[in-house]
Design an enzyme around this catalytic site. Structure first.
Site, mmCIF file in Angstrom:
data_model
loop_
_atom_site.group_PDB
_atom_site.id
_atom_site.type_symbol
_atom_site.label_atom_id
_atom_site.label_comp_id
_atom_site.label_asym_id
_atom_site.label_seq_id
_atom_site.Cartn_x
_atom_site.Cartn_y
_atom_site.Cartn_z
ATOM 1 N N ASP A 171 -6.130 -7.040 4.499
ATOM 2 C CA ASP A 171 -7.290 -6.414 3.844
ATOM 3 C C ASP A 171 -8.205 -7.490 3.288
ATOM 4 O O ASP A 171 -9.421 -7.485 3.512
ATOM 5 C CB ASP A 171 -6.792 -5.493 2.715
ATOM 6 C CG ASP A 171 -7.946 -4.864 1.949
ATOM 7 O OD1 ASP A 171 -8.881 -4.366 2.596
ATOM 8 O OD2 ASP A 171 -7.912 -4.891 0.702
ATOM 9 N N ASP A 229 -12.067 -9.132 5.005
ATOM 10 C CA ASP A 229 -13.370 -9.154 4.327
ATOM 11 C C ASP A 229 -13.955 -10.566 4.359
ATOM 12 O O ASP A 229 -15.140 -10.764 4.627
ATOM 13 C CB ASP A 229 -13.242 -8.715 2.856
ATOM 14 C CG ASP A 229 -13.526 -7.226 2.667
ATOM 15 O OD1 ASP A 229 -13.194 -6.449 3.580
ATOM 16 O OD2 ASP A 229 -14.074 -6.848 1.611
ATOM 17 N N TYR A 242 0.828 -1.214 0.000
ATOM 18 C CA TYR A 242 0.000 0.000 0.000
ATOM 19 C C TYR A 242 0.861 1.261 0.000
ATOM 20 O O TYR A 242 0.426 2.307 -0.454
ATOM 21 C CB TYR A 242 -0.896 0.039 1.239
ATOM 22 C CG TYR A 242 -2.190 -0.733 1.142
ATOM 23 C CD1 TYR A 242 -2.197 -2.091 0.826
ATOM 24 C CD2 TYR A 242 -3.402 -0.110 1.393
ATOM 25 C CE1 TYR A 242 -3.386 -2.790 0.755
ATOM 26 C CE2 TYR A 242 -4.592 -0.807 1.325
ATOM 27 C CZ TYR A 242 -4.580 -2.143 1.011
ATOM 28 O OH TYR A 242 -5.757 -2.834 0.951
ATOM 29 N N ASP A 250 -2.746 -18.309 1.042
ATOM 30 C CA ASP A 250 -3.768 -18.995 0.238
ATOM 31 C C ASP A 250 -4.444 -20.096 1.052
ATOM 32 O O ASP A 250 -5.661 -20.257 1.049
ATOM 33 C CB ASP A 250 -3.190 -19.524 -1.091
ATOM 34 C CG ASP A 250 -1.873 -20.272 -0.939
ATOM 35 O OD1 ASP A 250 -1.290 -20.261 0.166
ATOM 36 O OD2 ASP A 250 -1.416 -20.875 -1.922
ATOM 37 N N LYS A 255 3.375 -15.384 2.685
ATOM 38 C CA LYS A 255 3.546 -16.133 1.429
ATOM 39 C C LYS A 255 5.043 -16.376 1.251
ATOM 40 O O LYS A 255 5.668 -15.928 0.285
ATOM 41 C CB LYS A 255 2.943 -15.300 0.276
ATOM 42 C CG LYS A 255 2.870 -16.010 -1.061
ATOM 43 C CD LYS A 255 1.791 -17.089 -1.148
ATOM 44 C CE LYS A 255 1.878 -17.823 -2.471
ATOM 45 N NZ LYS A 255 1.014 -19.027 -2.519
HETATM 46 C C1 IPM Z 1 -10.213 -1.323 4.271
HETATM 47 C C2 IPM Z 1 -10.476 -0.748 2.913
HETATM 48 C C3 IPM Z 1 -9.319 0.164 2.547
HETATM 49 C C4 IPM Z 1 -8.054 -0.675 2.530
HETATM 50 C C5 IPM Z 1 -9.493 0.927 1.220
HETATM 51 C C6 IPM Z 1 -10.749 1.770 1.246
HETATM 52 C C7 IPM Z 1 -8.290 1.749 0.893
HETATM 53 O O1 IPM Z 1 -10.674 -1.768 1.996
HETATM 54 O O2 IPM Z 1 -10.078 -0.553 5.241
HETATM 55 O O3 IPM Z 1 -10.135 -2.549 4.383
HETATM 56 O O4 IPM Z 1 -7.783 -1.353 1.524
HETATM 57 O O5 IPM Z 1 -7.320 -0.648 3.518
HETATM 58 MG MG MG Z 2 -10.745 -3.709 2.840
#
Ligand code: IPM
Ligand code: MG
Length: 362
Positions: free
Chosen positions: A247, A251, A142, A223, A191
């Site tokens: 990240d 999710d 990032y 993975d 990884k």
């Molecule tokens: C998160 C989001 C952010 C990230 C984006 C909006 C930049 O997906 O906080 O997980 O990737 O960190």
């Molecule tokens: Mg995210």
């Protein structure tokens, strides 16, 4: 206690959900005799529209001058075509870096009332889902160099992934300390079969393990981890991983708990001034319709009270109020079961109001 909170309402559903969290904080202040003051901060797409910059310096300064920051969400299709450095998300990355909040903590815990909302089979859910992802937040791909070059008649894009030992060690410590306060199991995810940065990651984690004999450290390739999270999430206590893996895995982890709309997160560095936000995005498709779930943001406000202001009883009171409202059957659209099960569908404002109504001094 008197505390000043920087409020970033943001884009999309951000303003609606932050408003409900603010009302909850005001109720907490009234019940427990605290004074919370708020400073509005522009960040993201709205800041681009207003100031031509997703995070103007004076806005960052307001955050640094606050006792902590509460953020809704930023971004949306309106700003899809702005150049990389001016994107709404870049404001968020600059805020994280500017505040030095390198440790992002994302709990994946199933609310018993929402167990049926999990897409996993009931027998897997019944084994329990209660783990924490500790995501490195201010380094890695990032924050490496991003560039698009023209070479040999075509475009070539480069994103650099770099980690220093000290960056890995400080997030590793947070992982070990967190595991020590929970069930004593830390899984380091990387990884290392492909990446140098992951091989360094693994080496540093094992060096640290010597200092934490009470914590059991395991390694897992990212993975495989993605697969294990859906196969048997009960095996995890704390996962520590680098920025982009965290990240993606967070999710996935949120989805198995039923709804991404329920999950708060804290981001902390070496001071108590933290950044608190739900882990979901700005959901522009449902913005302004009063149907968003404000619970992730309300729980993020509870995390702020607990971790930055040391107000555990107040945080417990918010979490109990959320649980009570779920017990009563109230659900926003994202957590409403398909079958009629006696649940009552409510909007964002009504969900906030119900949580406030159930908020009592414990
Ligand atoms: C998160 C989001 C952010 C990230 C984006 C909006 C930049 O997906 O906080 O997980 O990737 O960190
Ligand atoms: Mg995210």
């Amino acid at each position: 206690m008197t505390r000043n909170i920087a409020l970033i309402r943001g884009d999309g559903i951000g303003p609606e959900i932050v408003e409900q969290a603010l009302l909850v904080l005001n109720k907490v202040a009234a019940l427990y005799g605290h004074t919370f003051t708020y400073t509005d901060v522009d960040m993201g797409g709205n800041a681009i529209d207003k100031w031509g910059d997703p995070l103007p310096q004076e806005m960052l300064q307001k955050c640094l001058d606050s006792d902590s920051v509460l953020l809704g969400a930023v971004g949306g299709p309106k700003w899809n075509d702005v150049p990389g450095p001016m994107r709404p998300e870049k404001g968020l990355l600059r805020l994280r870096a500017g505040m030095g909040v390198y440790s992002n903590n994302r709990p994946a815990k199933i609310w018993p009332q929402l167990a049926s909302a999990s897409p996993l089979k009931q027998e897997i859910v019944d084994k329990g889902i209660d783990f924490l992802i500790v995501r490195e937040l201010t380094g890695g791909i990032y924050f490496g160099k991003h560039e698009t070059l023209h070479q040999d008649g075509e475009s070539v894009a480069v994103d650099e992934l770099r980690y220093s030992e000290s960056e890995i060690r400080r997030i590793g410590r947070i992982g070990f300390e967190s595991a020590r306060k929970r069930r004593g199991k830390l899984c380091s995810v990387e990884k290392s079969n492909v990446l140098d940065s992951s091989r360094l990651w693994k080496k540093v984690m094992h060096e640290l393990a010597e200092e934490y004999p009470d914590v059991t450290l395991s390694d897992m390739l990212v993975d495989n981890c993605a697969m294990q999270i859906v196969k048997d999430p009960s095996q995890f206590d704390v996962i520590v991983t680098e920025n982009m893996f965290g990240d993606i895995l967070s999710d996935e982890a949120s989805m198995i708990t039923g709804s991404i709309g329920m999950i708060p997160s804290s981001s902390l560095g070496d001071t108590t001034c933290g950044l608190y936000e739900p882990i979901h995005g700005s959901a522009p498709d449902i913005a302004g319709k009063d149907i968003a779930n404000p619970i992730g943001t309300i729980l993020a406000a509870a995390m702020m009270l607990r971790y930055s202001f040391d107000l555990a009883a107040e945080a417990d009171a918010i979490e109990s109020a959320v649980s009570a409202v779920l017990d009563q059957g109230y659900r926003t659209a994202d957590i409403l079961p398909d079958q009629a099960t006696g649940c009552i569908k409510v909007g964002c404002k009504e969900m906030g109001r119900l949580i406030i109504e159930n908020l009592t001094k414990g």
